[in-house]
Design a protein around this motif. Sequence first.
Motif, PDB file in Angstrom:
ATOM      1  N   HIS A 114       0.818  -1.216   0.000  1.00 22.53           N
ATOM      2  CA  HIS A 114       0.000   0.000   0.000  1.00 22.53           C
ATOM      3  C   HIS A 114       0.861   1.281   0.000  1.00 22.53           C
ATOM      4  O   HIS A 114       0.541   2.262  -0.675  1.00 22.53           O
ATOM      5  CB  HIS A 114      -0.910  -0.032   1.237  1.00 22.53           C
ATOM      6  CG  HIS A 114      -1.837   1.114   1.351  1.00 22.53           C
ATOM      7  ND1 HIS A 114      -3.015   1.195   0.649  1.00 22.53           N
ATOM      8  CD2 HIS A 114      -1.770   2.251   2.084  1.00 22.53           C
ATOM      9  CE1 HIS A 114      -3.625   2.323   0.950  1.00 22.53           C
ATOM     10  NE2 HIS A 114      -2.894   2.990   1.824  1.00 22.53           N
ATOM     11  N   HIS A 118       1.079   4.482  -2.639  1.00 22.55           N
ATOM     12  CA  HIS A 118       1.011   5.933  -2.385  1.00 22.55           C
ATOM     13  C   HIS A 118       2.146   6.667  -3.111  1.00 22.55           C
ATOM     14  O   HIS A 118       1.946   7.747  -3.658  1.00 22.55           O
ATOM     15  CB  HIS A 118       1.063   6.231  -0.886  1.00 22.55           C
ATOM     16  CG  HIS A 118      -0.280   6.174  -0.205  1.00 22.55           C
ATOM     17  ND1 HIS A 118      -1.339   6.977  -0.599  1.00 22.55           N
ATOM     18  CD2 HIS A 118      -0.738   5.437   0.834  1.00 22.55           C
ATOM     19  CE1 HIS A 118      -2.386   6.722   0.179  1.00 22.55           C
ATOM     20  NE2 HIS A 118      -2.057   5.794   1.048  1.00 22.55           N
ATOM     21  N   SER A 150      -0.303   9.707   6.094  1.00 21.51           N
ATOM     22  CA  SER A 150      -1.729   9.378   5.983  1.00 21.51           C
ATOM     23  C   SER A 150      -2.296   9.064   7.355  1.00 21.51           C
ATOM     24  O   SER A 150      -1.666   9.355   8.378  1.00 21.51           O
ATOM     25  CB  SER A 150      -1.874   8.173   5.050  1.00 21.51           C
ATOM     26  OG  SER A 150      -1.332   7.038   5.676  1.00 21.51           O
ATOM     27  N   ASP A 367      -6.698   7.176  -0.297  1.00 24.24           N
ATOM     28  CA  ASP A 367      -6.643   5.806  -0.801  1.00 24.24           C
ATOM     29  C   ASP A 367      -7.437   5.619  -2.097  1.00 24.24           C
ATOM     30  O   ASP A 367      -8.560   6.112  -2.228  1.00 24.24           O
ATOM     31  CB  ASP A 367      -7.167   4.841   0.268  1.00 24.24           C
ATOM     32  CG  ASP A 367      -6.161   4.679   1.396  1.00 24.24           C
ATOM     33  OD1 ASP A 367      -5.020   5.157   1.244  1.00 24.24           O
ATOM     34  OD2 ASP A 367      -6.519   4.060   2.410  1.00 24.24           O
TER      35      ASP A 367
HETATM   36 ZN    ZN Z   1      -3.304   4.960   2.416  1.00 24.91          ZN
END
Ligand code: ZN
Length: 400
Positions: A114, A118, A150, A367
């Motif tokens: 993840h 980003h 984040s 996201d």
């Molecule tokens: Zn995120």
Amino acid sequence: MPSGLILGIESSCDETAAAVVERGARTLSSVVASQIATHARYGGVVPELASREHLRAIVPVVRTALAQAGCTLADLDAIAVTSGPGLAGALLVGITYAKALAFARNLPLIAVNHLEGHIHAVLLHERETGDLSPQTEPATALPVLALVVSGGHTHLYRAKGAHGTWSYSLVGRTLDDAAGEAYDKVAKLLGLGYPGGPWIDALAPFGNPRAVPFAFAHVKTKLHLAGKAPRTKAAKTAPIANLDPRFLFSFSGIKTAVLRHVELHDLRSEARARVPAMLALSGPPQTQEAALALCPQPTLDLIASFQHAVIGDLKKKTFAAAESLAIRRILVTGGVASNRELRARFTAEAAQAGLEVAYPTLELSTDNAAMIAAAAWPRYAAGEFAPPGLTANPSLALGR
Ligand code: ZN
Ligand code: KG4
């Protein structure tokens, strides 16, 4: 139909997302189903509810992403899915669905971190605007410093892309709360909406950023070397023992300082009284009158001071890391990267220091699955596919 189409699937936290991206460079569709309404009344993400909502949304979200891209599963070259870090149950929904689709259509499956997603959100945006092209891309062989900031992360990476393959090394990170988590907790404390970032972003310009002098102490590494920290889920995702203490963050202290200020200045009942008024609003106030109707001036001053201090700390440590590592280009990404004051102050500092700074679009900051499909492209090209037994890794670390 163009070739090099990857369907990206993202379900690590509270957004169910799917996107079709061509060769990591052109978004054909990007669909995000937000669960904000489900979690708002709890002031934070409830993992069990997140998994249930992902289960409900995943099929229609993927179908919509394919339809909006004007393609079918038969047109795809690969499927990419977030395998971690994130909530175990939430990740599993995306992974299980991606595996089933890949198996049924005999397509390669690519597992994406993840955080890497980003970082690739910035690169995708730059390719789409022409700032990065196959001609200029070799320039990215120079390392970049990526700040991923984040609700779950505040991590600094040195990232290097050579011949299309990216490698990452961790430079700094938070020892406790992520910056976005501090925004969300402070907003909750002040009776503002969830997630808190956009509310604080909107209200801060109407307060005095110097009214409350919040200070960030130098983070001591001895604490974690003695095994006392990290304490939170976010802090478990990467080792910290070898990091330079100048690039470590800590946001739990400022949250406590805000709480103390609220109690000392009797702002608590006023915050509680705000909740019903808040629920009637469709979004954060945009004018001074509307801001003052929601929060008295001392609360606006507190909000502005909190934001000023958090962004000052992010900026100071990021630019110190860039200087120390002799890196000329900074990427700032993740939900908090949509903050207006953050962008203005990072951009001004970069101009002064003669460095480059880049951000994703606002849609790509929070996201989404386009960033997952974009990050998967170099892996597809290198033939790096996920094993059939791929499963969720809630504390997956990025790089070394
Ligand atoms: Zn995120
Ligand atoms: O990247 P993201 O969507 O999800 C995670 O991976 O965590 O980030 C969500 C976080 C939340 O904490 C939210 O409050 C914060 O990003 N955020 C902001 C802004 N928009 C979202 N923080 C500050 N200013 C904003 N404008």
